[in-house]
Design an enzyme around this catalytic site. Structure first.
Site, PDB file in Angstrom:
ATOM      1  CG  HIS A  27     -31.624 -27.878  -4.167  1.00 40.54           C
ATOM      2  ND1 HIS A  27     -31.927 -28.614  -5.286  1.00 40.54           N
ATOM      3  CD2 HIS A  27     -31.552 -26.583  -4.585  1.00 40.54           C
ATOM      4  CE1 HIS A  27     -32.041 -27.814  -6.332  1.00 40.54           C
ATOM      5  NE2 HIS A  27     -31.809 -26.566  -5.929  1.00 40.54           N
ATOM      6  CB  CYS A  28     -26.782 -25.443  -1.436  1.00 38.87           C
ATOM      7  SG  CYS A  28     -25.599 -26.778  -1.135  1.00 38.87           S
ATOM      8  CG  HIS A 178     -37.214 -26.300  -5.689  1.00 42.97           C
ATOM      9  ND1 HIS A 178     -36.297 -26.679  -4.731  1.00 42.97           N
ATOM     10  CD2 HIS A 178     -36.512 -25.616  -6.636  1.00 42.97           C
ATOM     11  CE1 HIS A 178     -35.088 -26.241  -5.077  1.00 42.97           C
ATOM     12  NE2 HIS A 178     -35.187 -25.600  -6.223  1.00 42.97           N
ATOM     13  CG  ASP A 246     -32.766 -22.740  -4.160  1.00 40.19           C
ATOM     14  OD1 ASP A 246     -32.048 -23.393  -4.939  1.00 40.19           O
ATOM     15  OD2 ASP A 246     -33.471 -21.789  -4.544  1.00 40.19           O
TER      16      ASP A 246
END
Length: 298
Positions: A27-28, A178, A246
Site C-alpha cells: 500500500h503506497c 488500514h 502508505d
C-alpha cells in the site's frame, strides 16, 4: 481544499528489521509531479509531489522487492500517474489499484489490466468523498469482476455496521484498508475493533491491511497503542493480511512518520519468521502475482 499537509520524511532510517526476500510494500501512492500529472479539481486535499523515482528509491532503501501502488482521491479517476509508475517499475515489480467509475470503457479497463492493475478502490470516508455513491460502486464491482480484480474498501470502523449490507453484495475478494480504522482509544477489546474482527470472521474472502499506525495512533511514535491491533489481525488471519508503508502519507497533519521506523514495527505485529513471510511475501504474491515466485523480484 486543504493544503496544510506535511511533506514526507526526507531521509528515513535504514530499518533494523530486514524484510524477507521478495517482500512487498502492498500500500503506497504516487502523486504527480503535478506539472505532468495534474491533481483532480474536485480533490479535498493537495499533496506534495511524490514521484515514482522517490518511491522506487524508498523501496530499495527499505529492503523491499515490489510495490502495490494505490490510486488516491486527489488524482480522482485519472490513473495516469499510477500507470506511468507501474510501467516504469521494472518487470513484475509493481501492481496497481485504480479508481474507476461504472461507465469506464472496456478498452480502458483492458489497458489498466495490461499495465498491472488488479483492483479498484472504494472510499467511504465522508471527509474525502462525502456520501459514497453506492449504486455506482456496485455497478463498478460488476464491471471489474470478469477481469479477476478485487475491491479495496476504505472506511472507519464505526461505519461498518451501516456498510455491511452493501459490502455483502460485492462479489469476490474484498481488501480492507488500514485495519478498518478502529478507534484505538477504545483499546484492542473495544467495540469498533470487535466489529472489524467479526466482519473478517464472517467473510472468508476478506483480506485486511495491517498498515497506518501513524494514522490510527493516539500516543504517537513508536505506536505502542496500535501494535496490539495489528498483532491480533496477523495472528488471527495469517493468510489474509497485507502490509504497506502508505508512503508518502498524504493528508497527514499530526506528524510525518519515518518509513524505516514503520518497517521496524513489523516484527512487533508479526513476531515469527513464518508470520513475517506470510504478511510480506506469500499473501501479497498470491493476491497480486498469482503463480509467480517471489524471488524473481529481488
Amino acid at each position: 481544499m486543504s493544503e496544510d499537509h506535511l511533506e514526507f520524511h526526507p531521509a528515513p532510517k535504514v530499518p533494523e528489521f530486514r524484510p524477507p526476500v521478495g517482500a512487498v510494500d502492498a500500500h503506497c501512492h504516487i502523486f504527480g509531479p503535478a506539472a505532468k500529472f495534474p491533481f483532480a479539481p474536485e480533490r479535498k486535499y493537495t499533496p506534495v509531489d511524490a514521484p515514482k523515482e522517490r518511491l522506487f528509491a524508498l523501496r530499495d532503501h527499505l529492503g523491499f522487492a515490489r510495490n502495490v501502488i494505490v490510486q488516491a482521491t486527489c488524482h480522482g479517476k485519472d490513473n495516469a500517474a499510477m500507470v506511468d509508475a507501474l510501467l516504469d517499475a521494472g518487470p513484475g515489480r509493481a501492481r496497481g489499484v485504480a479508481i474507476v467509475d461504472m461507465d469506464v470503457a472496456d478498452a480502458e479497463l483492458e489497458a489498466l489490466h495490461a499495465a498491472g492493475v488488479r483492483g479498484v478502490r472504494f472510499n467511504f470516508l465522508k471527509r474525502l468523498v462525502g456520501n459514497a455513491p453506492l449504486e455506482r460502486y456496485a455497478r463498478t464491482a460488476e464491471r471489474i469482476e470478469a477481469l479477476g480484480w478485487h475491491v479495496v474498501v476504505y472506511f472507519e470502523a464505526h461505519e461498518l455496521a451501516d456498510l455491511e449490507p452493501f459490502l455483502s453484495k460485492i462479489p469476490g475478494v474484498l481488501v480492507v484498508d488500514h485495519m478498518g480504522r478502529p478507534d484505538v482509544a477504545e483499546g484492542v477489546g473495544g467495540p469498533s475493533f470487535a466489529r472489524v474482527l467479526a466482519f473478517m470472521e464472517g467473510r472468508p474472502d476478506a483480506w485486511i491491511k495491517v498498515s497506518c499506525p501513524e494514522r490510527l495512533t493516539v500516543a504517537g511514535p513508536p505506536y505502542d497503542d496500535v501494535v496490539p491491533f495489528g498483532r491480533t489481525l496477523v495472528e488471527r488471519f495469517p493468510d489474509r493480511v497485507l502490509w504497506g508503508t502508505d508512503w508518502p502519507h498524504p493528508n497527514m497533519r499530526s506528524h510525518m512518520p519515518d518509513d524505516g521506523a514503520l518497517v521496524d514495527v513489523i516484527p512487533r505485529i508479526a513476531p515469527t519468521a513464518e508470520l513475517q513471510r506470510k504478511l510480506l511475501v506469500d499473501n501479497p504474491m498470491r493476491l497480486y502475482w498469482p503463480g509467480e515466485t517471489a524471488e524473481g523480484g529481488r
